[in-house]
Enzyme design. Structure first.
Site, PDB file in Angstrom:
ATOM      1  N   HIS A   1       0.820  -1.222   0.000  1.00  0.00           N
ATOM      2  CA  HIS A   1       0.000   0.000   0.000  1.00  0.00           C
ATOM      3  C   HIS A   1       0.850   1.268   0.000  1.00  0.00           C
ATOM      4  CE1 HIS A   1       1.035   0.802   4.189  1.00  0.00           C
ATOM      5  NE2 HIS A   1       0.748  -0.462   4.470  1.00  0.00           N
TER       6      HIS A   1
ATOM      7  N   ARG B   1      -5.675   1.322   4.902  1.00  0.00           N
ATOM      8  CA  ARG B   1      -4.576   1.724   4.028  1.00  0.00           C
ATOM      9  C   ARG B   1      -4.415   0.773   2.848  1.00  0.00           C
ATOM     10  NH1 ARG B   1      -2.655  -0.139   8.988  1.00  0.00           N
ATOM     11  NH2 ARG B   1      -0.909  -1.645   9.006  1.00  0.00           N
TER      12      ARG B   1
ATOM     13  N   GLU C   1      -1.536  -6.761   8.077  1.00  0.00           N
ATOM     14  CA  GLU C   1      -0.124  -6.641   8.409  1.00  0.00           C
ATOM     15  C   GLU C   1       0.218  -7.526   9.605  1.00  0.00           C
ATOM     16  OE1 GLU C   1       2.769  -6.473   7.764  1.00  0.00           O
ATOM     17  OE2 GLU C   1       3.448  -4.400   7.669  1.00  0.00           O
TER      18      GLU C   1
ATOM     19  N   HIS D   1       0.425  -5.289   2.702  1.00  0.00           N
ATOM     20  CA  HIS D   1       1.312  -4.595   3.635  1.00  0.00           C
ATOM     21  C   HIS D   1       2.748  -5.091   3.499  1.00  0.00           C
ATOM     22  CE1 HIS D   1      -2.381  -3.181   5.646  1.00  0.00           C
ATOM     23  NE2 HIS D   1      -2.821  -4.382   5.325  1.00  0.00           N
TER      24      HIS D   1
END
Length: 267
Positions: free
Chosen positions: A26, A78, A105, A201
């Site tokens: 991202h 995100r 993540e 991530h």
């Protein structure tokens, strides 16, 4: 006979059906900007992170004439926002996005919310780099004194996490294990001909790189993934074999600079 064998091999290569997969980290988040451990905290993109999605990732994808049938993200904003911006700028807003908690993540435990330099000043740079890059090094588990503990635990985006599987901390190796089932599902889609973008991530991209490229525990510790650089893989749809290595799309000098920034602890 040798000539016939050569020609058969060339014909086989010509007729081989392949499909490509794009893996992407991202855009810059607020915690990336502040150089903080983020993990499962739902930090939004910065303005620069949105720019990276629109002006770095999207042009590279379009110039390579890539297109997508489905996009996989985590449930964190995100990840989803980056995917939405890319699809919008590709005029592909109709492409379905599948958000999966297993692609979140890595959970950084009680490091969550602290600046990396601050933690390095307390525990030493070697320990911090072991927590960041080591395969089996597990940070201290997040506890109720951490300001983000309840924010994370009470976030409804995690409602689909099964009881007993909500992490309090994770190593890279634990993240590799967590993403393996969803990677097997995605790979099967790729081999069936679906054009897939995975927008996730930093540590999750590294975990997926390990599965895709089959590299060792030692080698994956040295892999660093910059924000919004599309990483392209091609697969033989019949055998499932990876053809060649990863191709990073974009300016080589820019990629080199951003990769070095990711590797460093920073200020």
């Amino acid at each position: 006979m040798a000539i016939l064998k050569f020609l058969r091999n060339k014909l086989s290569q010509y007729m081989m059906k392949t499909n490509r997969l794009v893996l992407l980290r991202h855009g810059e988040s607020e915690f990336n900007l502040e150089n903080k451990f983020c993990g499962w905290h739902d930090a939004p993109l910065t303005e620069n992170g949105e720019r990276e999605a629109c002006m770095v990732a999207t042009p590279a994808i379009l110039q390579s004439q890539l297109d997508f049938d489905v996009v996989y993200t985590s449930v964190l904003d995100r990840s989803k926002k980056t995917a939405d911006l890319i699809l919008s700028n590709m005029n592909r807003a109709y492409v379905p996005v599948k958000a999966d908690w297993r692609l979140c993540e890595r959970h950084y435990g009680n490091l969550t919310g602290f600046k990396k330099r601050e933690i390095a000043n307390i525990y030493g740079e070697d320990q911090v780099q072991a927590w960041r890059r080591g395969y089996d090094d597990v940070p201290p588990a997040i506890d109720v004194e951490n300001r983000y503990y309840y924010t994370i635990r009470n976030n409804p985006i995690f409602d689909d996490v099964p009881a007993g599987q909500f992490p309090l901390t994770e190593s890279l190796g634990m993240c590799v294990d967590r993403v393996e089932p969803v990677w097997k599902e995605i790979k099967q889609e790729v081999l069936n001909g679906t054009r897939v973008l995975i927008c996730v991530h930093g540590t999750v991209t590294r975990a997926l790189v390990k599965h895709i490229e089959g590299i060792s525990k030692e080698a994956i510790q040295k892999v660093n993934i910059p924000n919004c650089i599309p990483r392209v893989y091609e697969f033989n749809m019949k055998t499932g074999d990876l053809l060649g290595g990863a191709i990073n799309l974009g300016d080589p000098e820019y990629i080199k600079k951003k990769t070095a920034q990711v590797a460093a602890i920073g200020d």
